[in-house]
Design a protein around this motif. Structure first.
Motif, PDB file in Angstrom:
ATOM      1  N   ALA A 162       0.812  -1.212   0.000  1.00 59.72           N
ATOM      2  CA  ALA A 162       0.000   0.000   0.000  1.00 59.72           C
ATOM      3  C   ALA A 162       0.851   1.270   0.000  1.00 59.72           C
ATOM      4  O   ALA A 162       0.468   2.263  -0.619  1.00 59.72           O
ATOM      5  CB  ALA A 162      -0.939  -0.003   1.202  1.00 59.72           C
ATOM      6  N   GLU A 163       1.965   1.232   0.689  1.00 56.83           N
ATOM      7  CA  GLU A 163       2.791   2.445   0.722  1.00 56.83           C
ATOM      8  C   GLU A 163       3.369   2.749  -0.654  1.00 56.83           C
ATOM      9  O   GLU A 163       3.333   3.892  -1.118  1.00 56.83           O
ATOM     10  CB  GLU A 163       3.911   2.286   1.744  1.00 56.83           C
ATOM     11  N   GLU A 164       3.876   1.732  -1.328  1.00 52.87           N
ATOM     12  CA  GLU A 164       4.493   1.927  -2.632  1.00 52.87           C
ATOM     13  C   GLU A 164       3.470   2.363  -3.689  1.00 52.87           C
ATOM     14  O   GLU A 164       3.820   3.034  -4.661  1.00 52.87           O
ATOM     15  CB  GLU A 164       5.183   0.636  -3.082  1.00 52.87           C
ATOM     16  N   LEU A 165       2.214   1.989  -3.490  1.00 53.60           N
ATOM     17  CA  LEU A 165       1.165   2.324  -4.453  1.00 53.60           C
ATOM     18  C   LEU A 165       0.342   3.530  -4.015  1.00 53.60           C
ATOM     19  O   LEU A 165      -0.704   3.817  -4.589  1.00 53.60           O
ATOM     20  CB  LEU A 165       0.259   1.110  -4.660  1.00 53.60           C
ATOM     21  N   GLY A 166       0.831   4.250  -3.002  1.00 57.52           N
ATOM     22  CA  GLY A 166       0.179   5.485  -2.586  1.00 57.52           C
ATOM     23  C   GLY A 166      -1.128   5.289  -1.855  1.00 57.52           C
ATOM     24  O   GLY A 166      -2.017   6.149  -1.930  1.00 57.52           O
ATOM     25  N   GLY A 167      -1.260   4.198  -1.116  1.00 55.98           N
ATOM     26  CA  GLY A 167      -2.522   3.892  -0.461  1.00 55.98           C
ATOM     27  C   GLY A 167      -2.634   4.316   0.981  1.00 55.98           C
ATOM     28  O   GLY A 167      -3.565   3.892   1.675  1.00 55.98           O
ATOM     29  N   VAL A 168      -1.704   5.152   1.457  1.00 59.40           N
ATOM     30  CA  VAL A 168      -1.757   5.553   2.866  1.00 59.40           C
ATOM     31  C   VAL A 168      -1.169   6.953   3.021  1.00 59.40           C
ATOM     32  O   VAL A 168      -0.182   7.299   2.363  1.00 59.40           O
ATOM     33  CB  VAL A 168      -1.001   4.529   3.751  1.00 59.40           C
ATOM     34  N   ASP A 169      -1.801   7.759   3.873  1.00 62.20           N
ATOM     35  CA  ASP A 169      -1.282   9.074   4.247  1.00 62.20           C
ATOM     36  C   ASP A 169      -0.857   9.004   5.710  1.00 62.20           C
ATOM     37  O   ASP A 169      -1.651   8.603   6.567  1.00 62.20           O
ATOM     38  CB  ASP A 169      -2.355  10.157   4.085  1.00 62.20           C
ATOM     39  N   TYR A 170       0.367   9.412   5.987  1.00 63.01           N
ATOM     40  CA  TYR A 170       0.874   9.337   7.350  1.00 63.01           C
ATOM     41  C   TYR A 170       0.645  10.615   8.142  1.00 63.01           C
ATOM     42  O   TYR A 170       0.929  10.650   9.342  1.00 63.01           O
ATOM     43  CB  TYR A 170       2.362   8.980   7.341  1.00 63.01           C
ATOM     44  N   ASP A 171       0.132  11.652   7.506  1.00 67.58           N
ATOM     45  CA  ASP A 171      -0.048  12.927   8.211  1.00 67.58           C
ATOM     46  C   ASP A 171      -1.508  13.378   8.241  1.00 67.58           C
ATOM     47  O   ASP A 171      -1.791  14.549   8.455  1.00 67.58           O
ATOM     48  CB  ASP A 171       0.822  14.006   7.566  1.00 67.58           C
ATOM     49  N   LYS A 172      -2.440  12.459   8.042  1.00 67.37           N
ATOM     50  CA  LYS A 172      -3.848  12.827   7.974  1.00 67.37           C
ATOM     51  C   LYS A 172      -4.571  12.734   9.315  1.00 67.37           C
ATOM     52  O   LYS A 172      -5.737  13.094   9.422  1.00 67.37           O
ATOM     53  CB  LYS A 172      -4.595  11.946   6.970  1.00 67.37           C
ATOM     54  N   GLY A 173      -3.910  12.205  10.326  1.00 65.43           N
ATOM     55  CA  GLY A 173      -4.594  11.986  11.591  1.00 65.43           C
ATOM     56  C   GLY A 173      -5.068  10.550  11.711  1.00 65.43           C
ATOM     57  O   GLY A 173      -4.762   9.697  10.880  1.00 65.43           O
ATOM     58  N   CYS A 174      -5.847  10.301  12.740  1.00 66.04           N
ATOM     59  CA  CYS A 174      -6.232   8.926  13.073  1.00 66.04           C
ATOM     60  C   CYS A 174      -7.262   8.362  12.105  1.00 66.04           C
ATOM     61  O   CYS A 174      -8.085   9.079  11.544  1.00 66.04           O
ATOM     62  CB  CYS A 174      -6.791   8.874  14.487  1.00 66.04           C
ATOM     63  N   TYR A 175      -7.198   7.051  11.911  1.00 67.02           N
ATOM     64  CA  TYR A 175      -8.190   6.290  11.163  1.00 67.02           C
ATOM     65  C   TYR A 175      -8.150   4.867  11.704  1.00 67.02           C
ATOM     66  O   TYR A 175      -7.244   4.504  12.473  1.00 67.02           O
ATOM     67  CB  TYR A 175      -7.903   6.333   9.657  1.00 67.02           C
ATOM     68  N   VAL A 176      -9.089   4.058  11.324  1.00 64.05           N
ATOM     69  CA  VAL A 176      -9.128   2.683  11.821  1.00 64.05           C
ATOM     70  C   VAL A 176      -7.886   1.931  11.324  1.00 64.05           C
ATOM     71  O   VAL A 176      -7.610   1.886  10.131  1.00 64.05           O
ATOM     72  CB  VAL A 176     -10.407   1.964  11.342  1.00 64.05           C
ATOM     73  N   GLY A 177      -7.118   1.354  12.246  1.00 67.09           N
ATOM     74  CA  GLY A 177      -5.905   0.626  11.904  1.00 67.09           C
ATOM     75  C   GLY A 177      -4.662   1.487  11.803  1.00 67.09           C
ATOM     76  O   GLY A 177      -3.582   0.988  11.462  1.00 67.09           O
ATOM     77  N   GLN A 178      -4.794   2.785  12.111  1.00 66.06           N
ATOM     78  CA  GLN A 178      -3.683   3.720  11.924  1.00 66.06           C
ATOM     79  C   GLN A 178      -2.486   3.392  12.822  1.00 66.06           C
ATOM     80  O   GLN A 178      -1.338   3.495  12.397  1.00 66.06           O
ATOM     81  CB  GLN A 178      -4.162   5.141  12.192  1.00 66.06           C
TER      82      GLN A 178
END
Length: 243
Positions: A162-178
């Motif tokens: 997911a990281e390599e394919l742009g599937g996650v933002d690390y600076d967006k705040g909390c989400y389920v599974g964050q």
């Protein structure tokens, strides 16, 4: 006639004044900054950070369209409804529109995961079905999607590349599974990966899906057991070498 419509995809429309704040607290991508014509790939995870559903998010004015597996659309809508509680949010199928794909349709958005996947857009459905052609092209590039390939509550989101394919933002705040997803990222603890290997080299214990028509096996392997020669270039260039 092949056409461009992906008939194995469906659209959910999330609307209402609290639609984006609701999704912002659930999904792996930033929904508040989502813009028209700039789709984003993301996921809904378990609290432990494992993939439940993956999808592409589209902005449609204030609404958000979720481009998801047609076979999972109702289940995803039900899951989102559980989180809605009393918020002013409507969640419904958008049957007047469809997802389209082509390698040659210039002027349309590129697939947000990987430009080589081609162009993807939302429009009314048209005759024909491009689903098989897109699936073969996508898997030739080593990009996985959907419950059958990612598993459901089986694969940690970062193990699904997911990281390599742009599937996650690390600076967006909390989400389920964050919490677990962020921990794996910052500690570089992605010990397993989903990869495609020739079916003749399949390991039944690691196999998630067998694809005889394409001669491939999708497997959940430890990083140190992955043959670098089997990795697609986009992953080989970004994945750290095993220690």
């Amino acid at each position: 006639m092949t056409g461009t419509t992906l008939t194995d995809r469906a659209l959910l429309r999330i609307s209402g004044e609290e639609a984006r704040p609701l999704l912002q607290g659930l999904l792996t991508r930033d929904v508040l900054t989502l813009k028209d014509g700039e789709p984003r790939w993301g996921g809904l995870l378990t609290p432990q950070g494992k993939a439940l559903y993956d999808f592409i998010l589209w902005s449609d004015g204030d609404d958000v369209l979720i481009d998801c597996e047609a076979s999972q659309a109702d289940a995803l809508a039900k899951r989102l409804t559980l989180y809605r509680l009393r918020r002013k949010v409507a969640i419904a199928r958008e049957d007047a529109l469809a997802v389209h794909w082509s390698l040659e349709e210039s002027g349309k958005p590129l697939d947000p995961r990987l430009p080589a996947l081609g162009h993807r857009w939302i429009a009314p459905p048209e005759p024909g079905d491009a689903s098989a052609a897109f699936r073969a092209h996508r898997l030739s590039l080593g990009v996985f999607e959907g419950v059958a390939e990612l598993g459901q509550d089986q694969t940690l989101w970062l193990e699904a590349n997911a990281e390599e394919l742009g599937g996650v933002d690390y600076d967006k705040g909390c989400y389920v599974g964050q919490e677990n997803t962020a921990r794996m990222h910052y500690r570089s603890k992605v010990n397993r990966r989903l990869v495609a290997v020739p079916l003749a080299s399949a390991d039944a214990k690691r196999q998630r899906a067998a694809l005889p028509d394409l001669g491939l096996s999708i497997e959940h392997r430890r990083v140190e057991d992955i043959d670098p020669a089997t990795l697609p270039p986009w992953l080989a260039q970004t994945m750290p070498s095993p220690l």
